[in-house]
Design a protein around this motif. Structure first.
Motif, PDB file in Angstrom:
ATOM      1  N   SER A 170       0.844  -1.192   0.000  1.00 36.98           N
ATOM      2  CA  SER A 170       0.000   0.000   0.000  1.00 36.98           C
ATOM      3  C   SER A 170       0.884   1.247   0.000  1.00 36.98           C
ATOM      4  O   SER A 170       2.079   1.181   0.232  1.00 36.98           O
ATOM      5  N   LEU A 171       0.268   2.385  -0.238  1.00 41.90           N
ATOM      6  CA  LEU A 171       1.044   3.615  -0.294  1.00 41.90           C
ATOM      7  C   LEU A 171       1.263   4.190   1.107  1.00 41.90           C
ATOM      8  O   LEU A 171       0.517   3.882   2.036  1.00 41.90           O
ATOM      9  N   LEU A 172       2.289   4.998   1.248  1.00 36.93           N
ATOM     10  CA  LEU A 172       2.567   5.666   2.517  1.00 36.93           C
ATOM     11  C   LEU A 172       1.935   7.046   2.486  1.00 36.93           C
ATOM     12  O   LEU A 172       2.128   7.804   1.544  1.00 36.93           O
ATOM     13  N   LEU A 173       1.171   7.346   3.502  1.00 35.12           N
ATOM     14  CA  LEU A 173       0.523   8.654   3.577  1.00 35.12           C
ATOM     15  C   LEU A 173       1.495   9.686   4.126  1.00 35.12           C
ATOM     16  O   LEU A 173       2.326   9.384   4.981  1.00 35.12           O
ATOM     17  N   ALA A 174       1.370  10.914   3.655  1.00 36.46           N
ATOM     18  CA  ALA A 174       2.220  12.003   4.138  1.00 36.46           C
ATOM     19  C   ALA A 174       1.759  12.488   5.506  1.00 36.46           C
ATOM     20  O   ALA A 174       2.530  13.040   6.273  1.00 36.46           O
ATOM     21  N   GLY A 175       0.497  12.258   5.830  1.00 33.99           N
ATOM     22  CA  GLY A 175      -0.065  12.691   7.095  1.00 33.99           C
ATOM     23  C   GLY A 175      -1.577  12.660   7.024  1.00 33.99           C
ATOM     24  O   GLY A 175      -2.154  12.169   6.054  1.00 33.99           O
ATOM     25  N   CYS A 176      -2.226  13.193   8.056  1.00 35.78           N
ATOM     26  CA  CYS A 176      -3.686  13.264   8.053  1.00 35.78           C
ATOM     27  C   CYS A 176      -4.145  14.323   9.048  1.00 35.78           C
ATOM     28  O   CYS A 176      -3.375  14.805   9.876  1.00 35.78           O
ATOM     29  N   MET A 177      -5.419  14.680   8.956  1.00 40.77           N
ATOM     30  CA  MET A 177      -6.025  15.621   9.885  1.00 40.77           C
ATOM     31  C   MET A 177      -6.560  14.829  11.072  1.00 40.77           C
ATOM     32  O   MET A 177      -7.257  13.828  10.895  1.00 40.77           O
ATOM     33  N   LEU A 178      -6.218  15.263  12.287  1.00 43.19           N
ATOM     34  CA  LEU A 178      -6.693  14.613  13.503  1.00 43.19           C
ATOM     35  C   LEU A 178      -7.347  15.636  14.416  1.00 43.19           C
ATOM     36  O   LEU A 178      -6.891  16.775  14.517  1.00 43.19           O
ATOM     37  N   LYS A 179      -8.398  15.198  15.087  1.00 38.83           N
ATOM     38  CA  LYS A 179      -9.075  16.058  16.051  1.00 38.83           C
ATOM     39  C   LYS A 179      -8.475  15.809  17.426  1.00 38.83           C
ATOM     40  O   LYS A 179      -8.453  14.683  17.917  1.00 38.83           O
ATOM     41  N   ARG A 180      -7.962  16.875  18.034  1.00 35.18           N
ATOM     42  CA  ARG A 180      -7.355  16.768  19.366  1.00 35.18           C
ATOM     43  C   ARG A 180      -8.436  16.719  20.435  1.00 35.18           C
ATOM     44  O   ARG A 180      -9.614  16.933  20.171  1.00 35.18           O
ATOM     45  N   ASP A 181      -8.030  16.426  21.664  1.00 30.92           N
ATOM     46  CA  ASP A 181      -8.974  16.356  22.781  1.00 30.92           C
ATOM     47  C   ASP A 181      -9.693  17.682  23.023  1.00 30.92           C
ATOM     48  O   ASP A 181     -10.825  17.699  23.486  1.00 30.92           O
ATOM     49  N   ASP A 182      -9.025  18.802  22.691  1.00 31.05           N
ATOM     50  CA  ASP A 182      -9.649  20.105  22.903  1.00 31.05           C
ATOM     51  C   ASP A 182     -10.543  20.524  21.731  1.00 31.05           C
ATOM     52  O   ASP A 182     -11.059  21.633  21.701  1.00 31.05           O
ATOM     53  N   GLY A 183     -10.735  19.619  20.749  1.00 23.77           N
ATOM     54  CA  GLY A 183     -11.628  19.894  19.637  1.00 23.77           C
ATOM     55  C   GLY A 183     -10.986  20.528  18.425  1.00 23.77           C
ATOM     56  O   GLY A 183     -11.611  20.653  17.384  1.00 23.77           O
ATOM     57  N   VAL A 184      -9.730  20.941  18.540  1.00 23.70           N
ATOM     58  CA  VAL A 184      -9.030  21.578  17.435  1.00 23.70           C
ATOM     59  C   VAL A 184      -8.572  20.498  16.447  1.00 23.70           C
ATOM     60  O   VAL A 184      -8.032  19.465  16.843  1.00 23.70           O
ATOM     61  N   ILE A 185      -8.789  20.735  15.166  1.00 27.39           N
ATOM     62  CA  ILE A 185      -8.352  19.804  14.134  1.00 27.39           C
ATOM     63  C   ILE A 185      -7.012  20.282  13.587  1.00 27.39           C
ATOM     64  O   ILE A 185      -6.883  21.429  13.175  1.00 27.39           O
ATOM     65  N   THR A 186      -6.016  19.394  13.595  1.00 32.35           N
ATOM     66  CA  THR A 186      -4.676  19.761  13.142  1.00 32.35           C
ATOM     67  C   THR A 186      -4.132  18.706  12.191  1.00 32.35           C
ATOM     68  O   THR A 186      -4.527  17.543  12.219  1.00 32.35           O
ATOM     69  N   TRP A 187      -3.211  19.134  11.331  1.00 33.68           N
ATOM     70  CA  TRP A 187      -2.517  18.239  10.419  1.00 33.68           C
ATOM     71  C   TRP A 187      -1.362  17.589  11.157  1.00 33.68           C
ATOM     72  O   TRP A 187      -0.587  18.255  11.846  1.00 33.68           O
ATOM     73  N   VAL A 188      -1.226  16.280  11.019  1.00 33.68           N
ATOM     74  CA  VAL A 188      -0.130  15.535  11.632  1.00 33.68           C
ATOM     75  C   VAL A 188       0.709  14.940  10.504  1.00 33.68           C
ATOM     76  O   VAL A 188       0.200  14.187   9.664  1.00 33.68           O
TER      77      VAL A 188
END
Length: 71
Positions: A11-29
């Motif tokens: 399978s392919l390797l992803l560069a990253g993804c968007m994750l929702k933190r515990d405080d509700g903020v969505i960030t790129w990882v």
């Protein structure tokens, strides 16, 4: 943070993804991979490099969507 994971070499390797933190903020990882040789910069597939590219953009998009659904 650093974690160890097993990946499917077909399978392919992803560069990253968007994750929702515990405080509700969505960030790129960003994902960084160690001990992985010959990764295509265009599609993220292991075992070939960009000069030997054979996949269509639609195929790559399908693979990315499949990978993201499994996260």
């Amino acid at each position: 943070m650093r974690i160890i994971v097993w990946i499917n070499p077909n399978s392919l390797l992803l560069a990253g993804c968007m994750l929702k933190r515990d405080d509700g903020v969505i960030t790129w990882v960003d994902f960084h991979y160690e001990r992985v040789n010959k990764v295509c910069n265009r599609c993220g597939i292991i075992r070939h490099s960009t000069p030997h590219y054979t996949h269509l953009n639609l195929d790559i998009e399908r693979m990315i969507n499949y990978q993201m659904d499994s996260i």
